[in-house]
Design a protein around this motif. Structure first.
Motif, PDB file in Angstrom:
ATOM      1  N   UNK A 136      24.098  44.943  16.280  1.00 54.73           N
ATOM      2  CA  UNK A 136      23.230  46.053  15.908  1.00 54.73           C
ATOM      3  C   UNK A 136      23.116  47.011  17.103  1.00 54.73           C
ATOM      4  N   UNK A 137      23.377  48.316  16.871  1.00 55.08           N
ATOM      5  CA  UNK A 137      23.307  49.275  17.963  1.00 55.08           C
ATOM      6  C   UNK A 137      21.870  49.440  18.433  1.00 55.08           C
ATOM      7  N   UNK A 138      21.717  49.986  19.658  1.00 53.25           N
ATOM      8  CA  UNK A 138      20.374  50.168  20.209  1.00 53.25           C
ATOM      9  C   UNK A 138      19.542  51.089  19.330  1.00 53.25           C
ATOM     10  N   UNK A 139      20.169  52.141  18.794  1.00 51.61           N
ATOM     11  CA  UNK A 139      19.454  53.094  17.937  1.00 51.61           C
ATOM     12  C   UNK A 139      18.934  52.403  16.672  1.00 51.61           C
ATOM     13  N   UNK A 140      19.816  51.615  16.032  1.00 48.87           N
ATOM     14  CA  UNK A 140      19.433  50.924  14.806  1.00 48.87           C
ATOM     15  C   UNK A 140      18.356  49.891  15.106  1.00 48.87           C
ATOM     16  N   UNK A 141      18.512  49.199  16.244  1.00 44.73           N
ATOM     17  CA  UNK A 141      17.526  48.196  16.631  1.00 44.73           C
ATOM     18  C   UNK A 141      16.143  48.814  16.824  1.00 44.73           C
ATOM     19  N   UNK A 142      16.088  49.962  17.491  1.00 45.61           N
ATOM     20  CA  UNK A 142      14.806  50.633  17.700  1.00 45.61           C
ATOM     21  C   UNK A 142      14.198  51.089  16.381  1.00 45.61           C
ATOM     22  N   UNK A 143      15.043  51.596  15.499  1.00 44.05           N
ATOM     23  CA  UNK A 143      14.554  52.042  14.200  1.00 44.05           C
ATOM     24  C   UNK A 143      14.006  50.865  13.393  1.00 44.05           C
ATOM     25  N   UNK A 144      14.685  49.737  13.516  1.00 42.43           N
ATOM     26  CA  UNK A 144      14.235  48.527  12.841  1.00 42.43           C
ATOM     27  C   UNK A 144      12.860  48.105  13.361  1.00 42.43           C
ATOM     28  N   UNK A 145      12.680  48.151  14.662  1.00 41.66           N
ATOM     29  CA  UNK A 145      11.386  47.809  15.263  1.00 41.66           C
ATOM     30  C   UNK A 145      10.290  48.743  14.763  1.00 41.66           C
ATOM     31  N   UNK A 146      10.626  50.017  14.627  1.00 47.23           N
ATOM     32  CA  UNK A 146       9.662  51.005  14.127  1.00 47.23           C
ATOM     33  C   UNK A 146       9.256  50.660  12.696  1.00 47.23           C
ATOM     34  N   UNK A 147      10.244  50.284  11.869  1.00 44.62           N
ATOM     35  CA  UNK A 147       9.968  49.952  10.475  1.00 44.62           C
ATOM     36  C   UNK A 147       9.100  48.694  10.365  1.00 44.62           C
ATOM     37  N   UNK A 148       9.396  47.703  11.191  1.00 46.35           N
ATOM     38  CA  UNK A 148       8.597  46.478  11.179  1.00 46.35           C
ATOM     39  C   UNK A 148       7.148  46.759  11.591  1.00 46.35           C
ATOM     40  N   UNK A 149       7.003  47.558  12.645  1.00 47.17           N
ATOM     41  CA  UNK A 149       5.663  47.873  13.124  1.00 47.17           C
ATOM     42  C   UNK A 149       4.894  48.709  12.099  1.00 47.17           C
ATOM     43  N   UNK A 150       5.607  49.585  11.402  1.00 50.06           N
ATOM     44  CA  UNK A 150       4.981  50.396  10.358  1.00 50.06           C
ATOM     45  C   UNK A 150       4.472  49.504   9.224  1.00 50.06           C
ATOM     46  N   UNK A 151       5.269  48.510   8.850  1.00 49.63           N
ATOM     47  CA  UNK A 151       4.859  47.582   7.794  1.00 49.63           C
ATOM     48  C   UNK A 151       3.630  46.794   8.226  1.00 49.63           C
ATOM     49  N   UNK A 152       3.625  46.356   9.500  1.00 48.28           N
ATOM     50  CA  UNK A 152       2.469  45.627  10.012  1.00 48.28           C
ATOM     51  C   UNK A 152       1.228  46.512  10.016  1.00 48.28           C
ATOM     52  N   UNK A 153       1.410  47.776  10.406  1.00 53.26           N
ATOM     53  CA  UNK A 153       0.291  48.711  10.427  1.00 53.26           C
ATOM     54  C   UNK A 153      -0.270  48.964   9.044  1.00 53.26           C
ATOM     55  N   UNK A 154       0.607  49.063   8.047  1.00 53.10           N
ATOM     56  CA  UNK A 154       0.160  49.314   6.686  1.00 53.10           C
ATOM     57  C   UNK A 154      -0.650  48.136   6.128  1.00 53.10           C
ATOM     58  N   UNK A 155      -0.203  46.924   6.453  1.00 53.11           N
ATOM     59  CA  UNK A 155      -0.934  45.778   5.896  1.00 53.11           C
ATOM     60  C   UNK A 155      -2.297  45.639   6.566  1.00 53.11           C
ATOM     61  N   UNK A 156      -2.386  46.004   7.838  1.00 49.82           N
ATOM     62  CA  UNK A 156      -3.689  45.969   8.502  1.00 49.82           C
ATOM     63  C   UNK A 156      -4.614  47.043   7.938  1.00 49.82           C
ATOM     64  N   UNK A 157      -4.044  48.188   7.586  1.00 50.81           N
ATOM     65  CA  UNK A 157      -4.845  49.241   6.951  1.00 50.81           C
ATOM     66  C   UNK A 157      -5.332  48.785   5.574  1.00 50.81           C
ATOM     67  N   UNK A 158      -4.458  48.136   4.828  1.00 47.07           N
ATOM     68  CA  UNK A 158      -4.840  47.601   3.522  1.00 47.07           C
ATOM     69  C   UNK A 158      -5.908  46.526   3.689  1.00 47.07           C
ATOM     70  N   UNK A 159      -5.762  45.706   4.709  1.00 44.34           N
ATOM     71  CA  UNK A 159      -6.744  44.651   4.976  1.00 44.34           C
ATOM     72  C   UNK A 159      -8.116  45.244   5.254  1.00 44.34           C
ATOM     73  N   UNK A 160      -8.163  46.324   6.010  1.00 48.11           N
ATOM     74  CA  UNK A 160      -9.431  46.979   6.287  1.00 48.11           C
ATOM     75  C   UNK A 160     -10.085  47.503   5.023  1.00 48.11           C
TER      76      UNK A 160
END
Length: 232
Positions: free
Chosen positions: A1-25
């Protein structure tokens, strides 16, 4: 996985985590409001709780869709896959907590529109809901901090919550036997107490998912002793 794709993947994972915490609130607020509405008979607040269910459902669908797209595009492995699966599982439990909050609000509406000015056993229900809310907050805190130790704490609280539900149920069954005129209302209160108990069950599920996320160990359906061992 290229560095660019890896960073984008991390962003997507963190976004999903952020959304579930918002839903939890949002779900936590919905549950608190449901209990307040039950205590006060505030019909506007009851309506708010019920209408919030639409927002919770929309977030559920959105996060589910995000998870499916992450899996399809990124084909994550190991801990990354566990994160996606944990989000996917936890969002289902949060949606169910929202359902229970709406159920409590609907029951409250029926009680107060039926002419009641107060809910019997309200102090018991408030104490029970306090345990469930503590469980939910602990589970969500563990998810946010990736701390599996919360699972044992939440599991112990779940035992206490189950005992409280059984106590309320026994008391109300006694009232129904002593005065058949109380049967209808007593059954409503038992349904509310059961909904609160189920909120705790879903919070326990979320806490157990954190163990899976961090350690790769599935402790669902395990006895308390095993959960305590694996969450250290």
């Amino acid at each position: 996985m290229s560095e660019h794709i890896s960073k984008q993947f991390d962003v997507e994972l963190e976004a999903a985590r952020g959304k579930i915490l918002a839903m939890a609130g949002l779900v936590e607020e919905q549950f608190r409001d449901a209990m307040k509405a039950l205590e006060t008979g505030d019909l506007d607040l009851i309506t708010k709780v019920i209408e919030t269910e639409n927002r919770v459902n929309a977030m559920h669908v959105e996060i589910d869709d995000d998870c499916m797209h992450i899996i399809a595009r990124r084909q994550p492995a190991a801990s990354d896959l566990r994160m996606v699966l944990t989000v996917n599982k936890a969002v289902n439990d949060l949606e169910r907590i929202g359902d229970k909050a709406a159920k409590i609000a609907n029951r409250a509406r029926g009680i107060y529109e039926g002419g009641r000015v107060a809910v019997p056993r309200m102090s018991d229900l408030s104490y029970q809901s306090g345990i469930a809310l503590t469980m939910l907050r602990s589970a969500l805190d563990g998810f946010a901090r990736l701390d599996p130790s919360v699972a044992s704490q939440v599991a112990r609280e779940d035992v206490k919550l189950d005992e409280e539900f059984k106590a309320i149920q026994r008391q109300l069954i006694t009232y129904m036997m002593e005065d058949p005129r109380t049967i209808s209302l007593a059954l409503e209160i038992i349904e509310i107490a059961k909904a609160i108990e189920r909120v705790g069950d879903h919070a326990k599920n979320v806490a157990e998912y954190v163990v899976y996320l961090v350690k790769g160990i599935d402790v669902r359906h395990s006895p308390l002793e095993e959960i305590e061992k694996q969450s250290q």
